[in-house]
Design an enzyme around this catalytic site. Structure first.
Site, PDB file in Angstrom:
ATOM      1  N   ARG A  93      -6.889  -0.313   6.182  1.00  8.13           N
ATOM      2  CA  ARG A  93      -6.500  -0.821   7.511  1.00  8.13           C
ATOM      3  C   ARG A  93      -7.600  -0.527   8.534  1.00  8.13           C
ATOM      4  O   ARG A  93      -8.275   0.517   8.446  1.00  8.13           O
ATOM      5  CB  ARG A  93      -5.211  -0.105   7.922  1.00  8.13           C
ATOM      6  CG  ARG A  93      -4.635  -0.478   9.275  1.00  8.13           C
ATOM      7  CD  ARG A  93      -3.816  -1.711   9.186  1.00  8.13           C
ATOM      8  NE  ARG A  93      -2.965  -1.944  10.348  1.00  8.13           N
ATOM      9  CZ  ARG A  93      -2.579  -3.170  10.709  1.00  8.13           C
ATOM     10  NH1 ARG A  93      -2.961  -4.223  10.018  1.00  8.13           N
ATOM     11  NH2 ARG A  93      -1.780  -3.329  11.737  1.00  8.13           N
ATOM     12  N   THR A 364      -3.082 -13.740   8.304  1.00  4.14           N
ATOM     13  CA  THR A 364      -2.939 -12.813   7.171  1.00  4.14           C
ATOM     14  C   THR A 364      -2.802 -13.594   5.863  1.00  4.14           C
ATOM     15  O   THR A 364      -2.493 -14.778   5.864  1.00  4.14           O
ATOM     16  CB  THR A 364      -1.740 -11.858   7.368  1.00  4.14           C
ATOM     17  OG1 THR A 364      -1.837 -11.215   8.624  1.00  4.14           O
ATOM     18  CG2 THR A 364      -1.627 -10.811   6.296  1.00  4.14           C
ATOM     19  N   THR A 382      -5.888  -9.020   6.159  1.00  6.41           N
ATOM     20  CA  THR A 382      -5.745  -9.759   7.414  1.00  6.41           C
ATOM     21  C   THR A 382      -6.934  -9.575   8.346  1.00  6.41           C
ATOM     22  O   THR A 382      -7.652  -8.570   8.257  1.00  6.41           O
ATOM     23  CB  THR A 382      -4.460  -9.280   8.137  1.00  6.41           C
ATOM     24  OG1 THR A 382      -4.218 -10.102   9.269  1.00  6.41           O
ATOM     25  CG2 THR A 382      -4.552  -7.822   8.580  1.00  6.41           C
ATOM     26  N   ASN A 384      -5.669 -10.361  11.366  1.00  2.53           N
ATOM     27  CA  ASN A 384      -4.578 -10.491  12.327  1.00  2.53           C
ATOM     28  C   ASN A 384      -4.401 -11.950  12.731  1.00  2.53           C
ATOM     29  O   ASN A 384      -4.079 -12.755  11.887  1.00  2.53           O
ATOM     30  CB  ASN A 384      -4.735  -9.552  13.518  1.00  2.53           C
ATOM     31  CG  ASN A 384      -3.382  -9.278  14.186  1.00  2.53           C
ATOM     32  OD1 ASN A 384      -2.345  -9.593  13.618  1.00  2.53           O
ATOM     33  ND2 ASN A 384      -3.378  -8.718  15.363  1.00  2.53           N
ATOM     34  N   ASP A 406      -2.089  -5.125  17.312  1.00  3.30           N
ATOM     35  CA  ASP A 406      -0.940  -4.559  16.589  1.00  3.30           C
ATOM     36  C   ASP A 406      -0.517  -3.205  17.175  1.00  3.30           C
ATOM     37  O   ASP A 406       0.474  -2.625  16.744  1.00  3.30           O
ATOM     38  CB  ASP A 406      -1.249  -4.416  15.098  1.00  3.30           C
ATOM     39  CG  ASP A 406      -0.959  -5.707  14.336  1.00  3.30           C
ATOM     40  OD1 ASP A 406      -0.405  -6.639  14.934  1.00  3.30           O
ATOM     41  OD2 ASP A 406      -1.277  -5.777  13.135  1.00  3.30           O
ATOM     42  N   SER A 436       3.006  -4.708   9.557  1.00  5.63           N
ATOM     43  CA  SER A 436       4.213  -5.164   8.856  1.00  5.63           C
ATOM     44  C   SER A 436       3.906  -5.578   7.427  1.00  5.63           C
ATOM     45  O   SER A 436       4.809  -6.011   6.702  1.00  5.63           O
ATOM     46  CB  SER A 436       4.820  -6.358   9.590  1.00  5.63           C
ATOM     47  OG  SER A 436       5.206  -5.989  10.876  1.00  5.63           O
ATOM     48  N   GLY A 456       3.255 -11.852   9.995  1.00  2.28           N
ATOM     49  CA  GLY A 456       3.497 -10.931  11.103  1.00  2.28           C
ATOM     50  C   GLY A 456       4.796 -10.177  10.938  1.00  2.28           C
ATOM     51  O   GLY A 456       5.124  -9.689   9.857  1.00  2.28           O
TER      52      GLY A 456
HETATM   53  N1  GLY Z   1      -1.711  -7.855  11.487  1.00  2.00           N
HETATM   54  C1  GLY Z   1      -0.467  -8.057  10.878  1.00  2.00           C
HETATM   55  C2  GLY Z   1       0.115  -6.822  10.317  1.00  2.00           C
HETATM   56  O1  GLY Z   1      -0.629  -5.936   9.962  1.00  2.00           O
HETATM   57  O2  GLY Z   1       1.302  -6.696  10.216  1.00  2.00           O
END
Ligand code: GLY
Length: 552
Positions: A93, A364, A382, A384, A406, A436, A456
């Site tokens: 991430r 994503t 992603t 995003n 986010d 998510s 999302g």
């Molecule tokens: N950017 C979407 C997520 O990580 O949920």
């Protein structure tokens, strides 16, 4: 009686598992793009395992589906190694840069400044995907990175034929790209048309560097300098130190059980696993098969209302906040939440303790893989929003994410009522925003399902529905194609895809006090791989919305 049934189910499950075939008959890959799927198969054919194939698919998606994910973004990789049953969640991430501050997206009036979270240099977190690919290859793969990334490099250097989805989404996002001087996805200064060949020579150079030298080529040296220069010239706050200190984190997946099935799923900083398991825990107190359609939708909405509220209240980067994962996913907590559900009446979300969350997202991508040894990958990655922050530092070919969106800009509700709850996901230096994304495995008597989707905040409800369908015996194509419904606590509505709720069902739900909202469009892009034990068959099921050009 219930205990007896559970015990019986466990016996049946164990017996079925004992009879399970030891290896799948063939490999399977489901991804959002045929060229990425082909890249994965090419690497399997070259002697790679599912983890090498994941590197190939992920890197290829960076080239052919750059509006969804890429080297400038991040992702989660849920792995199952067949040889020893090792299960791990590789967290690649994005992180906030170290100069980030908790109020960097609050304007002089104390209001959230979402424009700066959405696009441009401040919106971008420090990318994790390149480090994730190197981690997968070196820790779990069998082939050198140069082999598993070769298809992606070829696609970037020699180009590929743009499909209708690429053309459509690039056309729609052209203003964002133009605002930030990003032209790498254009041909002759305009969005490409379907059938035209797009080459990305800068991206090819960056991919080649990662393939040759691993993470240091991206996070240190010339590429890092270009990334930082590009971000700072555009008003951002990245430093070379941010990149040099980026680290992938290996986490223990969350494990839960539902109706004789074992669910392996995403831990924080994803909220997906908590919401999925807590929802299934609530459902496990009901006889699902005995419920009619209206009761099922009502129960799902009431469960999600409560579990999404918990999400907003408690979930943050576990390096920064203590997330009470065990409590939130415990049967005892589900019992308490279940006890507050009235099957005849919707509970207004406003009557639950308030939190503020902002979880919308529009891009994503997810892919699922199984190889012939039974190694598995569920990966969701992603940038995003579509094309992320829209910014591409010169000479890198890498479009940057807008994952800072986010985070929540400010704790509390719009009227200034501040709550400790939402602080769990406030910006902080080096922090990962809550996600998510919910890559998930389900093991049970029927076999194995490898699941996930973009979408999302709706990702988690989509994976919940897919899990219920798989456990209920639905065929893979039906699971990814089914019409979807969603509730996320706030806004207090059941949203649904066109056609998902009949007039009769709508009347029954409205009578219970629900507000319904037709989304007006279909959403999601689920790519599932299944392995059914009865006929020892594997299946790669791709979401029909992909072909239908649904803008997830
Ligand atoms: N950017 C979407 C997520 O990580 O949920």
């Amino acid at each position: 009686m219930r205990n007896l049934l559970v015990a019986l189910l466990l016996v049946i499950t164990t017996a079925a598992a004992a009879d399970a075939p030891r290896r799948p008959p063939e490999a399977a890959i489901a991804s959002a793009h045929p060229l990425a799927t082909a890249a994965g198969h090419a690497v399997l054919n070259a002697g790679g395992n599912a983890f090498d194939a994941a590197v190939a698919v992920s890197a290829a998606l960076s080239v052919v589906e750059p509006y969804s994910s890429g080297l400038g973004g991040g992702g989660f990789f849920l792995l199952h190694r067949a040889a020893d049953g090792h299960e791990v969640f590789v967290d690649a991430r994005e992180r906030a840069p170290f100069a980030a501050t908790h109020d960097m997206f609050v304007d002089e009036h104390g209001e959230p400044d979402t424009a700066r979270m959405r696009e441009g240099a401040l919106a971008a977190g420090i990318p994790g995907l390149p480090a994730g690919l190197v981690h997968l290859a070196t820790r779990y793969g069998e082939l050198p990175l140069a082999t598993s990334m070769a298809p992606a490099i070829r696609l970037a250097r020699e180009g590929f034929e743009v499909d209708r989805r690429f053309a459509l989404l690039t056309e729609r996002t052209a203003p964002l790209l133009q605002r930030h001087g990003t032209t790498a996805f254009f041909i002759d200064g305009r969005p490409p048309q379907a059938g035209e060949r797009l080459r990305q020579s800068d991206l090819a150079v960056t991919l080649e560097a990662v393939a040759a030298d691993g993470a240091r080529s991206f996070y240190r040296g010339e590429i890092a300098a270009r990334l930082v220069d590009g971000v700072r010239e555009a008003g951002g706050i990245w430093t070379l130190d941010d990149l040099a200190r980026y680290e992938v984190v290996e986490r223990r997946p969350l494990i839960g059980h539902y109706r004789g099935h074992r669910i392996v799923t995403a831990p924080p900083p994803s909220s997906g696993g908590i919401v999925l398991l807590a929802t299934l825990n609530i459902l496990s107190g009901f006889d699902w098969d005995a419920l009619d359609g209206a009761a099922r939708v009502h129960l799902l909405a009431e469960s999600w209302r409560r579990t999404y509220r918990d999400r907003g209240q408690y979930v943050g980067d576990p390096a920064f906040v203590e997330v009470p994962v065990a409590q939130l996913t415990a049967p005892a907590h589900a019992r308490v939440l279940r006890g507050t559900i009235d099957m005849a009446r919707a509970t207004p979300s406003a009557s639950l303790p308030p939190v503020t969350t902002r979880t919308e997202s529009t891009s994503t991508t997810h892919f699922s893989i199984i190889d012939v040894d039974g190694n598995r990958v569920a990966a969701t990655q992603t940038v995003n929003f579509r094309y992320g922050a829209g910014l591409m530092p010169a000479g890198t070919g890498v479009v940057l994410n807008n994952e800072m969106f986010d985070f929540v800009a400010r704790a509390g509700t719009p009227d200034g009522f501040e709550l400790v709850s939402a602080e769990a996901n406030l910006v902080a230096p080096g922090k990962r925003p809550v996600s998510s994304m919910t890559p998930t495995f389900i093991d049970g008597p029927r076999g194995v399902a490898i699941l996930g989707t973009p979408g999302g905040s709706r990702i988690i409800t989509m994976v919940t529905l897919a899990a219920l369908d798989w456990i209920g015996g639905t065929a893979p194509a039906g699971i990814v194609g089914r019409a979807r419904i969603h509730h996320q606590y706030m806004p207090d509505v059941i949203s649904y895809e066109p056609g998902a709720i009949s007039d009769e069902l709508a009347a029954a739900l409205t009578a219970r006090g629900h507000t319904l909202r037709d989304t007006g469009r279909r959403y999601g892009n689920m790519n599932a791989v299944t392995w059914e034990f009865e006929d020892n068959a594997v299946n790669a099921a791709t979401d029909p919305r992909n072909e239908a050009l649904v803008d997830f």
